[in-house]
Design a protein around this motif. Structure first.
Motif, PDB file in Angstrom:
ATOM      1  N   ASP A 179       0.809  -1.222   0.000  1.00  0.00           N
ATOM      2  CA  ASP A 179       0.000   0.000   0.000  1.00  0.00           C
ATOM      3  C   ASP A 179       0.841   1.271   0.000  1.00  0.00           C
ATOM      4  OD1 ASP A 179      -2.383  -1.453   0.022  1.00  0.00           O
ATOM      5  OD2 ASP A 179      -2.355  -1.631   2.203  1.00  0.00           O
ATOM      6  N   HIS A 180       2.163   1.112  -0.088  1.00  0.00           N
ATOM      7  CA  HIS A 180       3.057   2.279  -0.135  1.00  0.00           C
ATOM      8  C   HIS A 180       4.210   1.926  -1.059  1.00  0.00           C
ATOM      9  CE1 HIS A 180       5.406   5.758   1.056  1.00  0.00           C
ATOM     10  NE2 HIS A 180       4.449   6.145   1.891  1.00  0.00           N
ATOM     11  N   PRO A 181       3.972   1.957  -2.383  1.00  0.00           N
ATOM     12  CA  PRO A 181       4.972   1.456  -3.336  1.00  0.00           C
ATOM     13  C   PRO A 181       6.288   2.215  -3.320  1.00  0.00           C
ATOM     14  CG  PRO A 181       3.147   2.526  -4.476  1.00  0.00           C
ATOM     15  CD  PRO A 181       2.733   2.365  -3.056  1.00  0.00           C
ATOM     16  N   ILE A 182       6.286   3.488  -2.944  1.00  0.00           N
ATOM     17  CA  ILE A 182       7.551   4.198  -2.744  1.00  0.00           C
ATOM     18  C   ILE A 182       8.150   3.681  -1.448  1.00  0.00           C
ATOM     19  CG2 ILE A 182       8.596   6.423  -2.175  1.00  0.00           C
ATOM     20  CD1 ILE A 182       7.954   6.254  -5.078  1.00  0.00           C
ATOM     21  N   SER A 183       9.310   3.039  -1.552  1.00  0.00           N
ATOM     22  CA  SER A 183       9.910   2.399  -0.373  1.00  0.00           C
ATOM     23  C   SER A 183      10.700   3.403   0.464  1.00  0.00           C
ATOM     24  CB  SER A 183      10.809   1.243  -0.817  1.00  0.00           C
ATOM     25  OG  SER A 183      10.056   0.276  -1.515  1.00  0.00           O
ATOM     26  N   ALA A 184      10.035   4.471   0.818  1.00  0.00           N
ATOM     27  CA  ALA A 184      10.599   5.532   1.645  1.00  0.00           C
ATOM     28  C   ALA A 184       9.434   6.378   2.146  1.00  0.00           C
ATOM     29  CB  ALA A 184      11.579   6.382   0.840  1.00  0.00           C
ATOM     30  N   PRO A 185       9.618   7.104   3.247  1.00  0.00           N
ATOM     31  CA  PRO A 185       8.518   7.909   3.801  1.00  0.00           C
ATOM     32  C   PRO A 185       8.336   9.226   3.056  1.00  0.00           C
ATOM     33  CG  PRO A 185      10.461   8.119   5.180  1.00  0.00           C
ATOM     34  CD  PRO A 185      10.800   7.106   4.130  1.00  0.00           C
ATOM     35  N   VAL A 186       7.950   9.130   1.798  1.00  0.00           N
ATOM     36  CA  VAL A 186       7.761  10.299   0.942  1.00  0.00           C
ATOM     37  C   VAL A 186       6.401  10.169   0.268  1.00  0.00           C
ATOM     38  CG1 VAL A 186       8.750  11.716  -0.889  1.00  0.00           C
ATOM     39  CG2 VAL A 186      10.253  10.277   0.491  1.00  0.00           C
ATOM     40  N   GLY A 187       5.577  11.196   0.396  1.00  0.00           N
ATOM     41  CA  GLY A 187       4.240  11.162  -0.169  1.00  0.00           C
ATOM     42  C   GLY A 187       4.225  11.412  -1.668  1.00  0.00           C
ATOM     43  N   ASP A 188       3.092  11.140  -2.298  1.00  0.00           N
ATOM     44  CA  ASP A 188       2.976  11.229  -3.750  1.00  0.00           C
ATOM     45  C   ASP A 188       3.260  12.633  -4.283  1.00  0.00           C
ATOM     46  OD1 ASP A 188       2.348   8.543  -3.968  1.00  0.00           O
ATOM     47  OD2 ASP A 188       0.189   8.882  -3.887  1.00  0.00           O
ATOM     48  N   ASP A 189       2.763  13.667  -3.607  1.00  0.00           N
ATOM     49  CA  ASP A 189       2.991  15.035  -4.083  1.00  0.00           C
ATOM     50  C   ASP A 189       4.472  15.382  -4.039  1.00  0.00           C
ATOM     51  OD1 ASP A 189       0.305  15.407  -4.553  1.00  0.00           O
ATOM     52  OD2 ASP A 189      -0.071  16.493  -2.679  1.00  0.00           O
ATOM     53  N   ALA A 190       5.149  14.974  -2.966  1.00  0.00           N
ATOM     54  CA  ALA A 190       6.578  15.251  -2.856  1.00  0.00           C
ATOM     55  C   ALA A 190       7.373  14.474  -3.887  1.00  0.00           C
ATOM     56  CB  ALA A 190       7.068  14.915  -1.445  1.00  0.00           C
ATOM     57  N   VAL A 191       6.974  13.233  -4.155  1.00  0.00           N
ATOM     58  CA  VAL A 191       7.634  12.437  -5.196  1.00  0.00           C
ATOM     59  C   VAL A 191       7.526  13.142  -6.541  1.00  0.00           C
ATOM     60  CG1 VAL A 191       7.517  10.290  -6.508  1.00  0.00           C
ATOM     61  CG2 VAL A 191       7.367  10.231  -4.026  1.00  0.00           C
ATOM     62  N   ARG A 192       6.338  13.627  -6.857  1.00  0.00           N
ATOM     63  CA  ARG A 192       6.142  14.316  -8.136  1.00  0.00           C
ATOM     64  C   ARG A 192       7.030  15.551  -8.225  1.00  0.00           C
ATOM     65  NH1 ARG A 192       3.496  18.543  -8.842  1.00  0.00           N
ATOM     66  NH2 ARG A 192       2.270  18.295  -6.926  1.00  0.00           N
ATOM     67  N   ARG A 193       7.089  16.353  -7.163  1.00  0.00           N
ATOM     68  CA  ARG A 193       7.909  17.566  -7.194  1.00  0.00           C
ATOM     69  C   ARG A 193       9.390  17.230  -7.323  1.00  0.00           C
ATOM     70  NH1 ARG A 193       4.221  19.035  -3.105  1.00  0.00           N
ATOM     71  NH2 ARG A 193       5.779  18.575  -1.484  1.00  0.00           N
ATOM     72  N   LEU A 194       9.841  16.211  -6.613  1.00  0.00           N
ATOM     73  CA  LEU A 194      11.242  15.812  -6.702  1.00  0.00           C
ATOM     74  C   LEU A 194      11.588  15.343  -8.105  1.00  0.00           C
ATOM     75  CD1 LEU A 194      11.398  13.980  -3.271  1.00  0.00           C
ATOM     76  CD2 LEU A 194      12.920  15.863  -3.926  1.00  0.00           C
ATOM     77  N   LEU A 195      10.717  14.558  -8.709  1.00  0.00           N
ATOM     78  CA  LEU A 195      10.964  14.102 -10.076  1.00  0.00           C
ATOM     79  C   LEU A 195      10.955  15.268 -11.057  1.00  0.00           C
ATOM     80  CD1 LEU A 195       8.891  10.790 -10.181  1.00  0.00           C
ATOM     81  CD2 LEU A 195      11.380  11.014 -10.147  1.00  0.00           C
ATOM     82  N   ASP A 196      10.087  16.244 -10.827  1.00  0.00           N
ATOM     83  CA  ASP A 196      10.048  17.419 -11.701  1.00  0.00           C
ATOM     84  C   ASP A 196      11.371  18.179 -11.670  1.00  0.00           C
ATOM     85  OD1 ASP A 196       7.466  16.904 -12.523  1.00  0.00           O
ATOM     86  OD2 ASP A 196       6.534  18.391 -11.195  1.00  0.00           O
ATOM     87  N   HIS A 197      12.010  18.222 -10.514  1.00  0.00           N
ATOM     88  CA  HIS A 197      13.281  18.935 -10.388  1.00  0.00           C
ATOM     89  C   HIS A 197      14.469  18.086 -10.844  1.00  0.00           C
ATOM     90  CE1 HIS A 197      10.952  21.732  -7.875  1.00  0.00           C
ATOM     91  NE2 HIS A 197      11.919  22.596  -8.108  1.00  0.00           N
ATOM     92  N   ALA A 198      14.311  16.769 -10.838  1.00  0.00           N
ATOM     93  CA  ALA A 198      15.405  15.896 -11.259  1.00  0.00           C
ATOM     94  C   ALA A 198      15.388  15.662 -12.765  1.00  0.00           C
ATOM     95  CB  ALA A 198      15.326  14.560 -10.525  1.00  0.00           C
ATOM     96  N   VAL A 199      14.199  15.492 -13.315  1.00  0.00           N
ATOM     97  CA  VAL A 199      14.035  15.227 -14.748  1.00  0.00           C
ATOM     98  C   VAL A 199      13.499  16.495 -15.388  1.00  0.00           C
ATOM     99  CG1 VAL A 199      12.906  13.778 -16.465  1.00  0.00           C
ATOM    100  CG2 VAL A 199      13.554  12.806 -14.252  1.00  0.00           C
ATOM    101  N   VAL A 200      14.385  17.273 -16.000  1.00  0.00           N
ATOM    102  CA  VAL A 200      13.999  18.613 -16.442  1.00  0.00           C
ATOM    103  C   VAL A 200      13.734  18.707 -17.945  1.00  0.00           C
ATOM    104  CG1 VAL A 200      15.129  19.775 -14.516  1.00  0.00           C
ATOM    105  CG2 VAL A 200      16.441  19.276 -16.585  1.00  0.00           C
ATOM    106  N   ARG A 201      14.273  17.774 -18.748  1.00  0.00           N
ATOM    107  CA  ARG A 201      14.049  17.827 -20.197  1.00  0.00           C
ATOM    108  C   ARG A 201      12.949  16.865 -20.634  1.00  0.00           C
ATOM    109  NH1 ARG A 201      19.642  16.699 -20.689  1.00  0.00           N
ATOM    110  NH2 ARG A 201      19.008  14.823 -21.837  1.00  0.00           N
ATOM    111  N   GLY A 202      13.014  15.635 -20.129  1.00  0.00           N
ATOM    112  CA  GLY A 202      12.041  14.623 -20.515  1.00  0.00           C
ATOM    113  C   GLY A 202      12.571  13.584 -21.469  1.00  0.00           C
ATOM    114  N   ASP A 203      13.837  13.747 -21.906  1.00  0.00           N
ATOM    115  CA  ASP A 203      14.427  12.758 -22.804  1.00  0.00           C
ATOM    116  C   ASP A 203      15.705  12.162 -22.209  1.00  0.00           C
ATOM    117  OD1 ASP A 203      16.104  14.938 -22.945  1.00  0.00           O
ATOM    118  OD2 ASP A 203      16.244  14.959 -25.139  1.00  0.00           O
ATOM    119  N   GLU A 204      15.836  12.247 -20.912  1.00  0.00           N
ATOM    120  CA  GLU A 204      17.053  11.806 -20.240  1.00  0.00           C
ATOM    121  C   GLU A 204      17.186  10.294 -20.196  1.00  0.00           C
ATOM    122  OE1 GLU A 204      16.053  15.758 -18.097  1.00  0.00           O
ATOM    123  OE2 GLU A 204      14.977  14.088 -19.012  1.00  0.00           O
ATOM    124  N   ARG A 205      18.409   9.873 -19.947  1.00  0.00           N
ATOM    125  CA  ARG A 205      18.690   8.484 -19.588  1.00  0.00           C
ATOM    126  C   ARG A 205      18.860   8.468 -18.057  1.00  0.00           C
ATOM    127  NH1 ARG A 205      21.105   4.284 -22.641  1.00  0.00           N
ATOM    128  NH2 ARG A 205      21.738   5.790 -24.239  1.00  0.00           N
TER     129      ARG A 205
END
Length: 245
Positions: free
Chosen positions: A13-39
């Motif tokens: 029931d908590h697929p992110i294996s860390a104490p991070v909520g869905d909204d925070a996961v989305r924001r972190l990914l937005d700041h990590a993946v900035v172009r959209g075509d990365e490896r």
């Protein structure tokens, strides 16, 4: 029932294996993946949830995950097929600390995997080894928010407070460009999900040979959380950029 099986059930029931909520996961990914075509590379990917969410959000992304757990990687493959991203995901069953690749990566995830490397400095060194020029690292690690009891240190390992963690990161040649410190709500939600999912499975499968063990593991974890580290342990995620090659 082995450790991998218990972990899989506990994270149902908590697929992110860390104490991070869905909204925070989305924001972190937005700041990590900035172009959209990365490896993207995830070291210690587990069930691959960070990669799966990034791939689903960016059709031009390619991802690779590394983990020792056959069970977790099997789940990641099934989830990738279900989400239609399996053609852009490559998984490697091997030690994340020893992983090598013929190419570099634009983004490297290392979340809740410090134990696989032997310390935060080793994590940062491994990430740098795989990072392409101009790349970013998404790092997630535990911190102390209050002075821990000796039992908590013995249980969770040596770590530091937030300021000292950031000091170590910057001393190793990195600049945090975004961060998130898990709230009490996120921390508690993760622990309730971990113990509750495992206990529920045990209660729903009383005839399974692993039922009693799962129920005991849930109870033990719940007691350790409430009695030992709930008021002292926290979690931080940071998006990092290197100051030099």
């Amino acid at each position: 029932m082995n450790r991998d099986q218990i972990s899989m059930l506990a994270h149902a029931d908590h697929p992110i294996s860390a104490p991070v909520g869905d909204d925070a996961v989305r924001r972190l990914l937005d700041h990590a993946v900035v172009r959209g075509d990365e490896r993207v590379l995830d070291l210690g990917c587990g069930r691959g949830e960070w990669l799966l969410r990034a791939l689903a959000a960016h059709p031009g992304l390619r991802g690779e995950g590394v983990d020792l757990s056959e069970t977790s990687l099997g789940h990641a493959r099934e989830a990738a097929r279900a989400r239609g991203v399996e053609d852009r995901l490559t998984l490697h069953q091997e030690d994340a600390g020893a992983f090598t690749s013929p190419h570099l990566f634009d983004v490297v995830f290392v979340v809740a995997a410090t134990h696989a490397f032997g310390g935060l400095s080793a994590v940062l060194a491994a990430a740098r080894k795989h990072l392409a020029p101009g790349g970013r690292v998404l790092l997630g690690d535990g911190i102390w928010v209050h002075e821990p009891a000796p039992e908590a240190v013995e249980m969770l390992g040596e770590t530091t407070d937030l300021a000292s963690t950031v000091d170590l990161v910057t001393a190793e040649g990195w600049v945090p460009v975004h961060g998130h410190v898990s709230s009490r709500e996120e921390l508690d939600a993760y622990e309730w999900a971990w113990t509750g999912s495992l206990a529920s499975w045990a209660l729903d499968h009383p005839d399974d040979p692993g039922s009693a063990q799962a129920l005991e593991a849930a109870a033990t974890h719940r007691t350790e959380w409430l009695r030992c580290y709930r008021d002292t342990w926290g979690f931080v995620c940071m998006v990092l950029r290197p100051t030099a090659p």
